[in-house]
Motif scaffolding. Structure first.
Motif, PDB file in Angstrom:
ATOM      1  N   UNK A  58       3.165   1.117   0.229  1.00  9.92           N
ATOM      2  CA  UNK A  58       2.867   0.491  -1.098  1.00  9.92           C
ATOM      3  C   UNK A  58       1.777   0.947  -2.007  1.00  9.92           C
ATOM      4  N   UNK A  59       0.663   0.796  -1.173  1.00  9.34           N
ATOM      5  CA  UNK A  59      -0.576   1.275  -1.920  1.00  9.34           C
ATOM      6  C   UNK A  59      -0.631   2.805  -1.981  1.00  9.34           C
ATOM      7  N   UNK A  99       1.922   4.736  -2.650  1.00 10.67           N
ATOM      8  CA  UNK A  99       2.818   5.014  -3.873  1.00 10.67           C
ATOM      9  C   UNK A  99       2.266   4.421  -5.176  1.00 10.67           C
ATOM     10  N   UNK A 100       1.701   3.239  -5.012  1.00  8.53           N
ATOM     11  CA  UNK A 100       1.174   2.856  -6.399  1.00  8.53           C
ATOM     12  C   UNK A 100       0.030   3.995  -6.715  1.00  8.53           C
ATOM     13  N   UNK A 136       1.311   6.788  -8.516  1.00  2.24           N
ATOM     14  CA  UNK A 136       1.774   6.360  -9.798  1.00  2.24           C
ATOM     15  C   UNK A 136       0.713   6.258 -10.736  1.00  2.24           C
TER      16      UNK A 136
END
Lengths: 139, 127
Positions: free
Chosen positions: A30-31, A33-34, A37
């Motif tokens: 998640x980290x 991916x964030x 982005x």
């Protein structure tokens, strides 16, 4: 500072106490991916940030020449405030500190003295340099 | 449980990074509004679980938007968190008296924003 820098892994390398290795891997994914982005968003937003920093430099130069009008001063305070609010989120906490200082110096009700004007010139040069370099890991 | 958050901020990059953060880290649904007026309309029709409201906005600023939300029967129950780049104490006291659930500060950390909101609202989850 990047979002990755903000996580302090414990001695076992986990980013959160009591997580299983699967949960830790999910959190890391998640980290990442964030972070990807946010880097892409920085690339898209960079021109706005650069424009705001340029406005601050113009206002700083006008101040140096004792030609800063009230409208430009208000724009400078607003631009500095906006930069202070966003640079840290994009991984430039030093940029937030410098922009906050610029907001205070431009927002003074009495004209700043020679020392303050010199400080403003220095911090705006540093701010521009920081923005040119961008956050670590950005394109 | 998935929460629905309405973000009201005139700055496009702040709206986007906050939305990315809450959607990616916490899996929440995010609604966006770029002005106080638009935010009040969305809050009234979409009934989010909470509102993240910027303080400094042109035309209708955050405190004015907050007062209108609290005066409107269809939105008065929705908790509002103010998002501000200012850190002065008097502002915080004034906001608390106006009924904000919490004040969060810019720049925020995208990795922990959902956690900050959850903690402020007493939600158990939050990324």
């Amino acid at each position: 500072m990047t979002p990755k820098d903000r996580i302090s892994p414990d001695e076992n390398g986990h980013s959160a106490a009591g997580t299983s290795s699967g949960q830790a891997a999910d959190a890391q994914s998640q980290e990442q991916k964030l972070q990807t982005m946010i880097s892409a968003l920085w690339d898209r937003s960079r021109h706005t940030v650069v424009e705001r920093a340029a406005l601050l430099r113009t206002a700083g130069d006008l101040l140096l020449d004792n030609r800063l009008d009230q409208a430009t001063q208000l724009h400078a305070v607003d631009s500095a405030h906006k930069l202070a609010g966003v640079l840290g989120t994009f991984g430039l906490p030093r940029g937030t500190d410098l922009a906050r200082e610029a907001e205070v110096l431009f927002g003074q009700s009495t004209p700043p003295g020679k020392v303050e004007i010199e400080r403003l010139q220095d911090l705006l040069a540093e701010l521009t340099s920081l923005i040119d370099r961008g956050p670590l890991g950005s394109g | 449980m998935t929460h629905r958050i309405l973000i009201i901020d005139d700055e496009d990059d702040i709206r986007q990074v906050a939305a990315m953060s809450l959607e990616t880290v916490a899996g929440w649904d995010v609604l966006l509004a770029s002005s106080g007026k638009q935010g009040i309309e969305r809050a009234s029709t979409e009934q989010p679980d909470a509102i993240l409201l910027d303080v400094m906005m042109p035309e209708m600023d955050g405190p004015t938007t907050l007062l209108k939300l609290k005066a409107n029967g269809s939105t008065s129950h929705i908790p509002v968190l103010l998002l501000t780049a200012k850190v002065q104490g008097p502002d915080q006291r004034k906001f608390a008296e106006m009924g904000v659930a919490a004040t969060l500060f810019k720049p925020f950390d995208p990795l922990t924003l959902a956690r900050q909101i959850s903690a402020a609202l007493g939600w158990k989850e939050g990324g």
